[in-house]
Design a protein around this motif. Structure first.
Motif, short mmCIF file in Angstrom:
data_model
loop_
_atom_site.label_atom_id
_atom_site.label_comp_id
_atom_site.label_asym_id
_atom_site.label_seq_id
_atom_site.Cartn_x
_atom_site.Cartn_y
_atom_site.Cartn_z
N TRP A 191 -13.11 16.04 36.16
CA TRP A 191 -11.70 17.07 36.11
C TRP A 191 -12.16 17.79 37.32
CZ3 TRP A 191 -11.96 22.21 36.94
CH2 TRP A 191 -10.44 23.02 36.63
N LEU A 192 -13.41 17.93 38.12
CA LEU A 192 -13.23 18.91 39.18
C LEU A 192 -12.42 17.95 40.75
CD1 LEU A 192 -16.09 20.37 39.60
CD2 LEU A 192 -14.06 21.88 39.49
N ASP A 193 -12.73 16.46 40.21
CA ASP A 193 -12.11 15.52 41.18
C ASP A 193 -10.39 15.55 41.26
OD1 ASP A 193 -14.47 14.56 42.27
OD2 ASP A 193 -14.50 12.84 41.44
N ARG A 194 -10.47 15.38 39.82
CA ARG A 194 -8.72 15.45 40.10
C ARG A 194 -8.43 17.03 40.39
NH1 ARG A 194 -10.40 13.38 34.68
NH2 ARG A 194 -9.33 15.21 33.37
N HIS A 195 -8.75 18.01 39.71
CA HIS A 195 -8.10 19.33 40.91
C HIS A 195 -8.77 19.74 42.44
CE1 HIS A 195 -8.07 23.54 41.23
NE2 HIS A 195 -8.69 23.43 41.60
N ALA A 196 -9.09 18.76 42.53
CA ALA A 196 -9.18 19.40 44.16
C ALA A 196 -8.25 18.09 44.56
CB ALA A 196 -10.53 18.51 45.25
N ALA A 197 -7.96 16.89 43.93
CA ALA A 197 -6.86 15.53 44.88
C ALA A 197 -5.43 16.55 44.41
CB ALA A 197 -7.05 14.56 43.90
N GLU A 198 -4.88 16.98 43.03
CA GLU A 198 -3.98 18.18 42.58
C GLU A 198 -3.59 19.04 43.78
OE1 GLU A 198 -4.45 19.15 38.65
OE2 GLU A 198 -4.64 17.47 38.29
N CYS A 199 -4.70 19.53 44.35
CA CYS A 199 -4.96 21.12 45.45
C CYS A 199 -4.23 20.85 46.43
CB CYS A 199 -5.78 21.99 45.49
SG CYS A 199 -6.25 22.74 44.16
N LEU A 200 -5.16 19.38 47.03
CA LEU A 200 -4.75 18.70 48.51
C LEU A 200 -3.00 18.41 47.79
CD1 LEU A 200 -7.67 16.15 49.19
CD2 LEU A 200 -7.28 18.17 50.35
N ALA A 201 -2.51 18.00 47.30
CA ALA A 201 -0.88 17.24 46.85
C ALA A 201 -0.42 18.37 46.96
CB ALA A 201 -0.92 16.06 45.67
N ARG A 202 -0.97 19.35 46.37
CA ARG A 202 0.26 21.03 46.85
C ARG A 202 0.82 20.57 47.62
NH1 ARG A 202 3.91 21.82 44.15
NH2 ARG A 202 3.45 21.22 42.14
N VAL A 203 -0.64 21.67 48.91
CA VAL A 203 -0.91 22.64 50.18
C VAL A 203 0.09 21.22 51.22
CG1 VAL A 203 -1.97 22.95 51.75
CG2 VAL A 203 -2.75 23.08 49.65
N THR A 216 1.79 35.44 50.19
CA THR A 216 0.69 35.18 49.89
C THR A 216 -0.01 35.73 49.44
OG1 THR A 216 1.38 37.60 51.39
CG2 THR A 216 0.95 35.66 52.86
N GLY A 217 0.22 36.32 48.21
CA GLY A 217 0.16 36.69 46.92
C GLY A 217 -0.52 35.27 45.65
N LEU A 218 -0.12 34.24 46.23
CA LEU A 218 -0.43 33.19 45.71
C LEU A 218 -1.29 32.66 46.73
CD1 LEU A 218 0.00 30.57 43.79
CD2 LEU A 218 1.02 30.29 45.52
N LEU A 219 -1.42 32.87 47.44
CA LEU A 219 -2.73 32.05 48.44
C LEU A 219 -3.84 32.67 48.03
CD1 LEU A 219 -1.07 31.83 52.17
CD2 LEU A 219 -1.26 30.20 49.99
N ALA A 220 -3.63 34.31 47.82
CA ALA A 220 -4.77 34.59 47.73
C ALA A 220 -4.99 34.96 46.46
CB ALA A 220 -4.16 36.41 47.53
N ARG A 221 -4.44 34.68 45.36
CA ARG A 221 -5.24 34.21 43.74
C ARG A 221 -5.72 32.50 44.32
NH1 ARG A 221 -0.50 36.07 42.63
NH2 ARG A 221 1.32 34.60 42.61
N VAL A 222 -5.16 32.00 44.60
CA VAL A 222 -5.89 30.51 44.89
C VAL A 222 -7.69 30.83 45.88
CG1 VAL A 222 -3.82 29.45 43.97
CG2 VAL A 222 -4.55 29.87 46.00
N TRP A 223 -7.55 31.55 46.81
CA TRP A 223 -8.43 31.30 47.39
C TRP A 223 -9.62 31.08 47.14
CZ3 TRP A 223 -7.78 29.29 52.84
CH2 TRP A 223 -8.81 29.77 53.76
N PRO A 224 -10.38 31.90 46.49
CA PRO A 224 -11.80 31.92 45.77
C PRO A 224 -12.11 30.41 44.95
CG PRO A 224 -11.01 33.86 45.02
CD PRO A 224 -9.46 33.22 45.38
N ASP A 225 -10.93 29.59 44.32
CA ASP A 225 -11.68 28.46 44.20
C ASP A 225 -11.62 27.74 45.98
OD1 ASP A 225 -11.33 25.88 43.05
OD2 ASP A 225 -9.65 26.38 41.91
N PRO A 226 -12.87 27.07 45.60
CA PRO A 226 -13.54 25.83 46.99
C PRO A 226 -12.13 24.90 46.99
CG PRO A 226 -15.18 26.73 45.12
CD PRO A 226 -14.00 27.17 44.68
N ALA A 227 -11.37 24.64 45.60
CA ALA A 227 -10.87 22.94 46.17
C ALA A 227 -9.60 24.20 46.50
CB ALA A 227 -10.29 22.51 44.34
#
Length: 285
Positions: free
Chosen positions: A55-67, A79-90
């Motif tokens: 699941w973490l591998d899929r999540h990391a791939a989804e984050c890369l695809a979104r960015v 920037t509020g959205l960036l602040a919410r997702v930034w703590p996630d290492p992926a």
């Protein structure tokens, strides 16, 4: 993550995305085992941890695809959205060190941190770490960066590694001497390419539809699609490429002079990657 006890003498954890084990016996000293012991392979805890890793591998791939989609579209991201997702290492791995623009498009910087209030900490071309507080930030496609050469050079000096291809993505500029009525580029027509074209196109992130390979970008309020034709025997060992053109999705074919800079660059990039040939139409940056 931490180590979970399993059985009487083992602990397991995720190491580089894989389930790893270590012995807790007095002689083992907590050393990481080279392989998962046979006694653990069917253990329910190991299976749950393995599923978490997947699941973490899929999540990391989804984050890369979104960015990557944000970079391709160059649309402002709150920037509020960036602040919410930034703590996630992926998300951090996908976002860190990308070139970002705040309120001043002439002041690009490398994104290093996002505070919980949405402030951005970036390193600018002067080497200074500055704090920006825009309502939204843009992760621009490299063809839209006027300081692209300087940014590439500075990135090399900083030994920057970007999770999403941005600065070192190949870019091509549209020439200024295009004929008004031209709608196709024929530079790649007749090029014979080895190996399975459809599979290679999919690996590179392009879409195969009928006898065309396509890539889409969002530009100037429209979805624009570049299409590269090829012969229909694309599952054979060889395929022959045709012409390259652009159109608004579900709309008309564009004249070459109407194609925007991002759509142009991505279309030429697609054709060049698939053909293995350079084109004389447009200049690579």
């Amino acid at each position: 993550m931490g180590w979970l006890p399993v059985g009487d003498s083992y602990e397991i954890s995720l190491v580089d995305g894989k389930v790893a084990a270590r012995s807790t016996g007095s002689r083992a000293g907590g050393r990481l085992l080279k392989a998962l012991p046979k006694v653990l392979r069917d253990d329910p805890e190991v299976d749950r941890l393995r599923q978490l890793g997947q699941w973490l591998d899929r999540h990391a791939a989804e984050c890369l695809a979104r960015v990557d989609a944000w970079v391709m579209s160059s649309l402002p991201v709150p920037t509020g959205l960036l602040a919410r997702v930034w703590p996630d290492p992926a998300w951090q791995n996908a976002l860190r060190d990308l070139v970002v623009l705040g309120d001043d498009p002439a002041e690009p910087g490398f994104l290093r941190d996002v505070t919980d209030t949405g402030d951005l900490r970036v390193v600018n071309l002067d080497g200074d770490t500055v704090r920006l507080s825009p309502a939204s930030a843009t992760l621009p496609h490299p063809v839209r960066l006027s300081d692209l050469a300087d940014l590439r050079e500075f990135a090399d000096e900083l030994d920057v590694t970007q999770g999403v291809e941005q600065l070192h993505r190949g870019t091509w500029g549209r020439p200024t001497n295009l004929a008004d009525r031209d709608t196709t580029i024929t530079d790649f027509r007749g090029t014979t390419v080895p190996n399975r074209l459809a599979a290679r196109a999919a690996t590179l992130g392009f879409r195969v539809s009928g006898s065309q390979i396509r890539c889409r970008v969002w530009e100037a309020g429209h979805t624009v699609e570049a299409a590269l034709g090829f012969d229909e025997d694309y599952w054979d060992s060889e395929a022959t490429l045709g012409s390259l053109s652009w159109s608004v999705t579900e709309g008309p074919t564009l004249r070459l002079a109407e194609v925007g800079p991002v759509a142009w660059s991505e279309g030429i990039r697609m054709a060049t990657a698939l053909s293995g040939a350079l084109t004389g139409t447009g200049n690579r940056a």
